[in-house]
Design a protein around this motif. Structure first.
Motif, mmCIF file in Angstrom:
data_model
loop_
_atom_site.group_PDB
_atom_site.id
_atom_site.type_symbol
_atom_site.label_atom_id
_atom_site.label_comp_id
_atom_site.label_asym_id
_atom_site.label_seq_id
_atom_site.Cartn_x
_atom_site.Cartn_y
_atom_site.Cartn_z
ATOM 1 N N GLU A 72 0.855 -1.182 0.000
ATOM 2 C CA GLU A 72 0.000 0.000 0.000
ATOM 3 C C GLU A 72 0.895 1.238 0.000
ATOM 4 O OE1 GLU A 72 -3.539 -1.626 2.751
ATOM 5 O OE2 GLU A 72 -1.520 -1.689 3.588
ATOM 6 N N ARG A 73 0.616 2.155 -0.902
ATOM 7 C CA ARG A 73 1.389 3.393 -0.999
ATOM 8 C C ARG A 73 0.502 4.567 -0.620
ATOM 9 N NH1 ARG A 73 6.271 3.119 -3.615
ATOM 10 N NH2 ARG A 73 6.689 1.063 -4.473
ATOM 11 N N TYR A 74 1.084 5.455 0.153
ATOM 12 C CA TYR A 74 0.372 6.640 0.608
ATOM 13 C C TYR A 74 1.185 7.861 0.226
ATOM 14 C CZ TYR A 74 -1.954 3.068 3.218
ATOM 15 O OH TYR A 74 -2.640 1.942 3.548
ATOM 16 N N THR A 84 6.197 9.881 -0.053
ATOM 17 C CA THR A 84 5.551 8.600 -0.302
ATOM 18 C C THR A 84 5.892 7.658 0.836
ATOM 19 O OG1 THR A 84 5.767 8.877 -2.690
ATOM 20 C CG2 THR A 84 5.343 6.657 -1.891
ATOM 21 N N ARG A 85 4.891 6.989 1.347
ATOM 22 C CA ARG A 85 5.100 5.991 2.393
ATOM 23 C C ARG A 85 4.583 4.655 1.887
ATOM 24 N NH1 ARG A 85 2.223 4.782 7.917
ATOM 25 N NH2 ARG A 85 3.749 3.331 8.709
ATOM 26 N N VAL A 86 5.338 3.607 2.154
ATOM 27 C CA VAL A 86 4.945 2.263 1.752
ATOM 28 C C VAL A 86 4.701 1.441 3.016
ATOM 29 C CG1 VAL A 86 5.603 0.173 0.511
ATOM 30 C CG2 VAL A 86 6.282 2.409 -0.374
ATOM 31 N N SER A 87 3.576 0.770 3.034
ATOM 32 C CA SER A 87 3.213 -0.103 4.136
ATOM 33 C C SER A 87 2.775 -1.435 3.540
ATOM 34 C CB SER A 87 2.067 0.524 4.929
ATOM 35 O OG SER A 87 1.656 -0.307 5.977
ATOM 36 N N TYR A 88 2.951 -2.511 4.298
ATOM 37 C CA TYR A 88 2.606 -3.841 3.804
ATOM 38 C C TYR A 88 1.577 -4.490 4.708
ATOM 39 C CZ TYR A 88 6.791 -2.965 1.134
ATOM 40 O OH TYR A 88 7.713 -2.392 0.304
ATOM 41 N N GLY A 89 0.696 -5.238 4.095
ATOM 42 C CA GLY A 89 -0.330 -5.951 4.825
ATOM 43 C C GLY A 89 -0.409 -7.394 4.350
ATOM 44 N N ILE A 90 -1.402 -8.094 4.865
ATOM 45 C CA ILE A 90 -1.596 -9.509 4.540
ATOM 46 C C ILE A 90 -2.983 -9.692 3.941
ATOM 47 C CG2 ILE A 90 -1.739 -11.855 5.477
ATOM 48 C CD1 ILE A 90 0.047 -10.908 7.784
ATOM 49 N N VAL A 91 -3.056 -10.488 2.903
ATOM 50 C CA VAL A 91 -4.335 -10.869 2.315
ATOM 51 C C VAL A 91 -4.434 -12.390 2.359
ATOM 52 C CG1 VAL A 91 -3.435 -10.887 -0.048
ATOM 53 C CG2 VAL A 91 -5.876 -10.583 0.330
ATOM 54 N N ALA A 92 -5.627 -12.879 2.698
ATOM 55 C CA ALA A 92 -5.879 -14.323 2.735
ATOM 56 C C ALA A 92 -6.879 -14.675 1.641
ATOM 57 C CB ALA A 92 -6.437 -14.733 4.096
ATOM 58 N N TYR A 93 -6.519 -15.686 0.851
ATOM 59 C CA TYR A 93 -7.356 -16.170 -0.236
ATOM 60 C C TYR A 93 -7.856 -17.571 0.082
ATOM 61 C CZ TYR A 93 -4.922 -12.617 -3.036
ATOM 62 O OH TYR A 93 -4.398 -11.454 -3.518
ATOM 63 N N ALA A 94 -9.008 -17.910 -0.497
ATOM 64 C CA ALA A 94 -9.528 -19.275 -0.378
ATOM 65 C C ALA A 94 -10.232 -19.642 -1.678
ATOM 66 C CB ALA A 94 -10.507 -19.380 0.778
ATOM 67 N N ASN A 120 -4.518 -4.635 6.856
ATOM 68 C CA ASN A 120 -3.721 -3.541 6.303
ATOM 69 C C ASN A 120 -2.719 -3.005 7.318
ATOM 70 O OD1 ASN A 120 -5.193 -3.504 3.826
ATOM 71 N ND2 ASN A 120 -6.844 -2.473 4.897
ATOM 72 N N HIS A 121 -1.678 -2.369 6.787
ATOM 73 C CA HIS A 121 -0.702 -1.625 7.595
ATOM 74 C C HIS A 121 -0.060 -2.460 8.705
ATOM 75 C CE1 HIS A 121 -2.785 1.612 5.617
ATOM 76 N NE2 HIS A 121 -3.891 1.343 6.280
ATOM 77 N N VAL A 122 0.378 -3.640 8.389
ATOM 78 C CA VAL A 122 0.990 -4.500 9.407
ATOM 79 C C VAL A 122 2.425 -4.079 9.674
ATOM 80 C CG1 VAL A 122 1.641 -6.868 10.009
ATOM 81 C CG2 VAL A 122 -0.527 -6.433 8.833
ATOM 82 N N SER A 123 3.178 -3.765 8.618
ATOM 83 C CA SER A 123 4.596 -3.455 8.798
ATOM 84 C C SER A 123 5.131 -2.660 7.614
ATOM 85 C CB SER A 123 5.395 -4.758 8.933
ATOM 86 O OG SER A 123 6.766 -4.507 9.084
#
Length: 80
Positions: free
Chosen positions: A11-13, A19-29, A44-47
């Protein structure tokens, strides 16, 4: 039993010229049999550390983590 797959989301803000970059997790099934996966949950915004989060996601996938435990895993990750 439903199998889940976890992946990283970027995710970019933007604010003014920053510019700030943050990373999150998505779960698929449900990627079988039609190869179309359904997004079950995103955190969102985990690390801001992509490498550390990638390692956590790898562990989640290797252990076939159920999404009902994802919030607890993220909470423990953030407390380290």
């Amino acid at each position: 039993m439903t199998e889940f797959h976890y992946d990283i989301i970027e995710e970019r803000y933007y604010l003014n010229d920053n510019t700030r970059v943050s990373y999150g997790i998505v779960a698929y099934a449900g990627a079988e049999p039609d190869n179309i996966a359904e997004v079950i949950v995103t955190v969102n915004h985990v690390s801001c550390d992509r490498q550390k989060l990638t390692e956590l996601i790898s562990i989640c996938n290797d252990m076939s983590l159920s999404v009902i435990h994802l919030q607890d895993v993220v909470r423990d990750f953030l407390e380290e």
